[in-house]
Design a protein around this motif. Structure first.
Motif, mmCIF file in Angstrom:
data_model
loop_
_atom_site.group_PDB
_atom_site.id
_atom_site.type_symbol
_atom_site.label_atom_id
_atom_site.label_comp_id
_atom_site.label_asym_id
_atom_site.label_seq_id
_atom_site.Cartn_x
_atom_site.Cartn_y
_atom_site.Cartn_z
ATOM 1 N N ALA A 18 0.830 -1.200 0.000
ATOM 2 C CA ALA A 18 0.000 0.000 0.000
ATOM 3 C C ALA A 18 0.868 1.255 0.000
ATOM 4 N N GLY A 19 1.945 1.218 0.781
ATOM 5 C CA GLY A 19 2.873 2.344 0.787
ATOM 6 C C GLY A 19 3.507 2.578 -0.561
ATOM 7 N N PHE A 20 3.820 1.496 -1.282
ATOM 8 C CA PHE A 20 4.406 1.628 -2.621
ATOM 9 C C PHE A 20 3.441 2.355 -3.562
ATOM 10 N N PHE A 21 2.178 1.942 -3.573
ATOM 11 C CA PHE A 21 1.204 2.595 -4.443
ATOM 12 C C PHE A 21 0.966 4.040 -4.008
ATOM 13 N N GLY A 22 1.034 4.302 -2.704
ATOM 14 C CA GLY A 22 0.889 5.667 -2.232
ATOM 15 C C GLY A 22 2.029 6.554 -2.686
ATOM 16 N N VAL A 23 3.259 6.028 -2.655
ATOM 17 C CA VAL A 23 4.416 6.783 -3.135
ATOM 18 C C VAL A 23 4.262 7.093 -4.624
ATOM 19 N N VAL A 24 3.844 6.094 -5.402
ATOM 20 C CA VAL A 24 3.645 6.306 -6.841
ATOM 21 C C VAL A 24 2.580 7.374 -7.078
ATOM 22 N N GLY A 25 1.445 7.274 -6.382
ATOM 23 C CA GLY A 25 0.380 8.250 -6.559
ATOM 24 C C GLY A 25 0.798 9.654 -6.169
ATOM 25 N N SER A 26 1.547 9.775 -5.075
ATOM 26 C CA SER A 26 1.982 11.101 -4.629
ATOM 27 C C SER A 26 3.007 11.706 -5.583
ATOM 28 N N LEU A 27 3.903 10.884 -6.129
ATOM 29 C CA LEU A 27 4.880 11.391 -7.100
ATOM 30 C C LEU A 27 4.191 11.832 -8.391
ATOM 31 N N LEU A 28 3.152 11.108 -8.793
ATOM 32 C CA LEU A 28 2.380 11.525 -9.962
ATOM 33 C C LEU A 28 1.673 12.854 -9.696
ATOM 34 N N ALA A 29 1.179 13.039 -8.462
ATOM 35 C CA ALA A 29 0.554 14.307 -8.103
ATOM 36 C C ALA A 29 1.574 15.443 -8.139
ATOM 37 N N PHE A 30 2.805 15.160 -7.694
ATOM 38 C CA PHE A 30 3.859 16.176 -7.756
ATOM 39 C C PHE A 30 4.191 16.513 -9.205
ATOM 40 N N TYR A 31 4.236 15.496 -10.067
ATOM 41 C CA TYR A 31 4.470 15.735 -11.494
ATOM 42 C C TYR A 31 3.351 16.598 -12.082
ATOM 43 N N ALA A 32 2.112 16.316 -11.680
ATOM 44 C CA ALA A 32 0.979 17.112 -12.162
ATOM 45 C C ALA A 32 1.098 18.560 -11.688
ATOM 46 N N PHE A 33 1.559 18.746 -10.452
ATOM 47 C CA PHE A 33 1.790 20.103 -9.939
ATOM 48 C C PHE A 33 2.817 20.833 -10.799
ATOM 49 N N MET A 34 3.905 20.149 -11.149
ATOM 50 C CA MET A 34 4.924 20.765 -11.999
ATOM 51 C C MET A 34 4.364 21.085 -13.383
ATOM 52 N N ALA A 35 3.509 20.198 -13.915
ATOM 53 C CA ALA A 35 2.901 20.453 -15.221
ATOM 54 C C ALA A 35 2.034 21.704 -15.174
ATOM 55 N N GLU A 36 1.287 21.866 -14.086
ATOM 56 C CA GLU A 36 0.429 23.042 -13.938
ATOM 57 C C GLU A 36 1.285 24.309 -13.810
ATOM 58 N N ALA A 37 2.357 24.221 -13.010
ATOM 59 C CA ALA A 37 3.196 25.396 -12.778
ATOM 60 C C ALA A 37 3.928 25.814 -14.049
ATOM 61 N N LEU A 38 4.493 24.852 -14.770
ATOM 62 C CA LEU A 38 5.234 25.170 -15.989
ATOM 63 C C LEU A 38 4.322 25.664 -17.096
ATOM 64 N N ALA A 39 3.059 25.225 -17.069
ATOM 65 C CA ALA A 39 2.118 25.675 -18.092
ATOM 66 C C ALA A 39 1.905 27.183 -18.019
ATOM 67 N N GLU A 40 1.994 27.737 -16.817
ATOM 68 C CA GLU A 40 1.837 29.182 -16.677
ATOM 69 C C GLU A 40 3.016 29.936 -17.276
#
Length: 259
Positions: free
Chosen positions: A208-230
């Motif tokens: 469960a921790g492994f999937f949580g790490v993957v999900g959180s890293l994907l969320a961080f990537y999405a944050f970077m995508a949103e920030a760079l889009a600006e």
């Protein structure tokens, strides 16, 4: 007057800009005159532009989700027996308050799906922080325990909501594969922790921790995508509107050739 158009959680790959404008209707659109309503701030380190508009609330929600889910899941993966009580308030503030605020702002922007996602997960982290720290009960940590069946039912409810979010994100024509994959990773984590509530096993916690790490890293990537889009830079998000339209164009081309 019609309801405001939905705004995708992630940006459009074509031009790096949001796929819709907040508060924009079919018959009414708010326009900003750059010459009259913009003023550049004087801060040397973080210059900004003041205008009659609001920032991207999704970025706050994504970074709040990452800030709480990543350390929680990393501890579950590397040290599943560790008691996470000292980090409970941190997770309640970053994962809870920050996401609830982002959800409320996204609701005002007309983005119903991401508003529900951020608000539900934000309230989950607030509840978890209060339970883990026992602030709500004013009892020492070692004297308070939650019945496993109670936690199992609570987690099962949260898992069902996560499943609904993933399905709705996939069905949303303005969604993205990145959002679906992120929600799916979190869904697998919740399924495993729900099972662990009734049938405790260290292996379940670690996976469960492994999937949580993957999900959180994907969320961080999405944050970077949103920030760079600006800034006019585009990261891959698998925007449905582009991917599906290209696939449909290829199918149409093949069918025309066959005729």
């Amino acid at each position: 007057m019609q309801n405001p158009k939905q705004i995708s959680l992630f940006v459009d790959e074509a031009d790096g800009k949001p796929s819709a404008v907040p508060y924009q209707n079919d018959d009414v659109a708010l326009s900003i005159d750059d010459s009259d309503h913009h003023e550049t701030s004087k801060q040397p380190m973080f210059p900004s532009i003041y205008a009659y508009r609001e920032g991207n609330a999704g970025m706050l929600g994504l970074i709040g989700f990452y800030a709480a889910t990543f350390p929680n899941s990393l501890l579950e993966l590397l040290s599943p027996s560790t008691i996470q009580t000292p980090t409970a308030l941190y997770m309640a503030l970053f994962g809870g308050v920050l996401q609830v605020y982002a959800g409320v702002k996204d609701y005002h922007h007309g983005n119903s799906l991401s508003s529900c996602i951020f608000t539900v997960f934000g309230l989950h982290w607030i509840a978890k922080g209060l339970l883990d720290s026992n602030i709500a009960f004013f009892k020492p940590v070692e004297t308070y325990t939650v019945d496993p069946s109670v936690m199992g039912c609570y987690l099962a409810t949260l898992t069902s909501l996560n499943l609904a979010f993933a399905v709705l994100a996939f069905c949303n024509p303005e969604g993205s594969y990145l959002l679906v994959i992120t929600l799916s990773a979190v869904l697998f984590k919740l399924i495993l922790v729900t099972i662990n509530a009734w049938f405790p096993a260290t292996a379940l916690v670690q996976v469960a921790g492994f999937f949580g790490v993957v999900g959180s890293l994907l969320a961080f990537y999405a944050f970077m995508a949103e920030a760079l889009a600006e800034e006019g830079r585009v990261l891959w998000t698998g925007k449905f509107s582009g991917v599906r339209s290209r696939k449909e164009a290829k199918r149409n081309l093949k069918s025309n050739k066959s005729k």
